[in-house]
Design an enzyme around this catalytic site. Structure first.
Site, PDB file in Angstrom:
ATOM      1  N   TYR A 147       0.903  -1.178  -0.054  1.00  0.00           N
ATOM      2  CA  TYR A 147       0.021   0.093   0.105  1.00  0.00           C
ATOM      3  C   TYR A 147       0.754   1.226   0.115  1.00  0.00           C
ATOM      4  CZ  TYR A 147      -4.267  -2.942   1.335  1.00  0.00           C
ATOM      5  OH  TYR A 147      -4.869  -3.899   1.425  1.00  0.00           O
ATOM      6  N   SER A 162     -13.732  -4.195   1.075  1.00  0.00           N
ATOM      7  CA  SER A 162     -14.606  -3.548   0.060  1.00  0.00           C
ATOM      8  C   SER A 162     -16.155  -3.608   0.246  1.00  0.00           C
ATOM      9  CB  SER A 162     -14.195  -4.198  -1.233  1.00  0.00           C
ATOM     10  OG  SER A 162     -14.357  -3.258  -2.312  1.00  0.00           O
ATOM     11  N   LEU A 220     -18.171  -1.464   0.414  1.00  0.00           N
ATOM     12  CA  LEU A 220     -18.946  -0.315  -0.688  1.00  0.00           C
ATOM     13  C   LEU A 220     -18.430  -0.719  -2.135  1.00  0.00           C
ATOM     14  CD1 LEU A 220     -18.742   3.012   1.446  1.00  0.00           C
ATOM     15  CD2 LEU A 220     -20.619   1.453   1.046  1.00  0.00           C
ATOM     16  N   PHE A 278     -15.541  -0.436  -3.948  1.00  0.00           N
ATOM     17  CA  PHE A 278     -14.979   0.542  -4.474  1.00  0.00           C
ATOM     18  C   PHE A 278     -15.393   1.784  -4.538  1.00  0.00           C
ATOM     19  CE2 PHE A 278     -10.747  -0.395  -6.485  1.00  0.00           C
ATOM     20  CZ  PHE A 278     -10.396  -1.322  -5.487  1.00  0.00           C
ATOM     21  N   GLY A 279     -16.678   2.013  -3.938  1.00  0.00           N
ATOM     22  CA  GLY A 279     -17.612   3.239  -3.844  1.00  0.00           C
ATOM     23  C   GLY A 279     -18.804   3.170  -4.614  1.00  0.00           C
ATOM     24  N   LEU A 298     -21.267   1.375  -4.451  1.00  0.00           N
ATOM     25  CA  LEU A 298     -22.458   0.982  -3.429  1.00  0.00           C
ATOM     26  C   LEU A 298     -22.867   2.436  -2.886  1.00  0.00           C
ATOM     27  CD1 LEU A 298     -22.056  -2.703  -2.559  1.00  0.00           C
ATOM     28  CD2 LEU A 298     -23.688  -1.733  -4.082  1.00  0.00           C
ATOM     29  N   GLY A 310     -23.211   5.059  -4.627  1.00  0.00           N
ATOM     30  CA  GLY A 310     -24.057   5.498  -5.484  1.00  0.00           C
ATOM     31  C   GLY A 310     -23.376   6.682  -6.340  1.00  0.00           C
ATOM     32  N   LYS A 311     -22.184   6.978  -5.956  1.00  0.00           N
ATOM     33  CA  LYS A 311     -21.211   8.220  -6.567  1.00  0.00           C
ATOM     34  C   LYS A 311     -21.134   8.002  -8.305  1.00  0.00           C
ATOM     35  CE  LYS A 311     -16.652   7.076  -4.867  1.00  0.00           C
ATOM     36  NZ  LYS A 311     -15.701   7.581  -3.994  1.00  0.00           N
TER      37      LYS A 311
END
Length: 352
Positions: free
Chosen positions: A53, A240, A242, A244-245, A247, A249-250
Site C-alpha cells: 500500500y 470493500s 462499498l 470501491f464506492g 454502492l 451511488g457516486k
C-alpha cells in the site's frame, strides 16, 4: 462497538476495522493520523495495512502506508491495538517488491515481515496475512479457474511453494515473536482447507482469518467459504463493503463520479462488468425508499452478516469515515433484508 474473537486466538477485534490503503496516495500523513485518531476514539482497535500500500501499487509509493501507520503507532499504547498487515505474493507485475517476488518462500516471507516491522515501528504484528495465494487461482475480478495457467509457454508446470512450507515459515515467525497469528487473503475454499489440514497434520499453527471481498454485489463468500468459516472457526475480515464506492451511488447518474474507479483506470476491473451499474442503481433505489443513504444500506448489510467478524472500512475524507462508522448504529429490518434478497436474486454477484 462489538468486540469479537479472531478465529480461535485470544485476540478480540472491533467489528469495524480501519483500512489504510489510501494513506500516502489519496490521503496525506496528517489526514491519515486524523482518521486513525477518530477511529480509536470511536472504539476501533483493529487496523489493517499491507506492504504494497497505498493503492494503486507503484514503485514510488509502496511501503508508504506502513510508514505512515508506524509514525502514528509509536505514540499509542501498543497493547491496545490489533495490528494487521500483509505480504505481497507473486503473480502480479510488481518487480519493485523483492524482485517480484517470485515465491512466498522462507526468504521472501522473512524479508517481508522484517521490513514491515521496521516501517511499523513495532516489535510484533498481531495478524500477518498472505495478501493473495501464490498458486494459480482466479482473483481480483477473475472468476474462472483456468488449469492451463498451471503451465508456462514451454508446457512446464509452474512451481509454487507448498502450503506446508509456507506454514513452516509462519510457524518460525510466531515462535520468534515477530508475529502473533496469521491469516490468508483473497483465498478460495481449497486453499483454506489445505491450510487447516496441513496445520492439523503437522502440528503447525492454524490460520485465524480470511480477508476477502464481500459486499452487496459480491457475495461469493456465501457459496462455500461461509460454511468453512463457521465449522472451522476462521474469521472473515470483509473488505470493500462499498465495492470501491460503487454502492455509495457516486458512479450513478447524478453522483459526483470521483473515486478510485475513475482516478485509476484499470484498477477496479472487478466492477467493470455489465450488471454492476443496474444492481447499484437498484440498491440505491431501495435505500431511498427507506430513507437511508446507499452507503448506509450497503455497510449495514455487511455489518449484520453472521459470518463477518470484522468489516474493513476505508475513507478518503473524514466525512466518509464518520458516515461509515455511524452506519454501525443503523441496523436493517427483516423487511429490508428480504428486499435485499429479492434484488440479489435478480442481480446475483455481478462483481465476482
Amino acid at each position: 462497538m462489538d468486540y469479537r474473537p479472531l478465529g480461535l486466538t485470544d485476540l478480540k477485534v472491533s467489528a469495524l476495522c480501519l483500512g489504510t490503503m489510501t494513506f500516502g496516495e489519496q490521503n496525506s500523513e496528517a489526514e491519515a493520523h486524523a482518521q486513525l485518531d477518530y477511529a480509536r476514539a470511536h472504539g476501533i482497535n483493529f487496523i489493517d495495512t499491507a506492504e504494497m500500500y497505498p493503492v494503486p501499487p507503484k514503485a514510488s509509493t509502496f511501503t508508504r502506508t506502513e510508514s505512515i501507520v508506524g509514525n502514528w503507532l509509536k505514540r499509542q499504547p501498543r497493547e491496545q491495538i490489533v495490528l494487521a498487515t500483509k505480504a505481497a505474493g507473486p503473480r502480479r507485475n510488481m518487480q519493485w517488491i523483492r524482485g517480484g517476488p517470485p515465491h512466498l518462500d522462507r526468504a521472501n516471507l522473512r524479508a517481508a515481515v522484517d521490513g514491515s516491522l521496521q516501517r511499523l515501528q513495532t516489535d510484533y504484528i498481531d495478524l500477518y496475512q498472505l495478501h493473495w495465494p501464490e498458486r494459480n487461482v482466479p482473483m481480483f475480478g477473475q472468476y474462472q479457474f483456468d488449469p492451463a495457467a498451471e503451465f508456462d509457454e514451454a508446457g512446464e508446470q509452474r512451481p509454487w511453494v507448498s502450503i506446508h512450507e509456507q506454514l513452516q515459515t509462519l510457524d518460525e515467525l510466531v515462535k520468534e515473536g515477530k508475529i502473533r497469528h496469521f491469516g490468508v487473503s483473497n483465498e478460495h475454499a481449497w486453499g483454506v482447507m489445505q491450510f487447516l489440514h496441513e496445520a492439523e497434520k503437522h502440528g503447525l499453527p492454524r490460520i485465524a482469518s480470511i480477508q476477502n471481498c464481500y459486499n452487496l454485489i459480491n457475495r461469493g463468500f456465501e457459496f462455500s467459504l461461509a460454511e468453512i468459516s463457521y465449522r472451522e472457526q476462521v474469521s472473515l475480515l470483509a473488505y470493500s463493503p462499498l465495492a470501491f464506492g460503487h454502492l455509495s451511488g457516486k458512479y450513478l447518474p447524478g453522483g459526483d463520479g470521483e473515486g478510485r474507479a475513475t482516478l485509476f483506470k484499470g484498477f477496479a476491473q472487478r466492477y467493470e462488468k455489465p450488471n454492476v451499474a443496474p444492481a447499484c442503481a437498484a440498491y440505491a433505489e431501495l435505500a431511498a425508499e427507506i430513507g437511508m443513504q446507499p452507503a448506509e444500506l450497503a455497510l449495514s448489510f455487511v455489518y449484520q452478516r453472521w459470518f463477518v467478524t470484522s468489516t474493513i472500512i476505508g475513507a478518503t475524507s473524514m466525512k466518509q469515515l464518520q458516515q461509515n462508522i455511524a452506519a454501525w448504529d443503523k441496523p436493517l429490518s427483516k423487511e429490508v433484508l428480504q428486499a435485499i434478497e429479492a434484488l440479489h436474486l435478480r442481480y446475483m454477484n455481478p462483481a465476482p
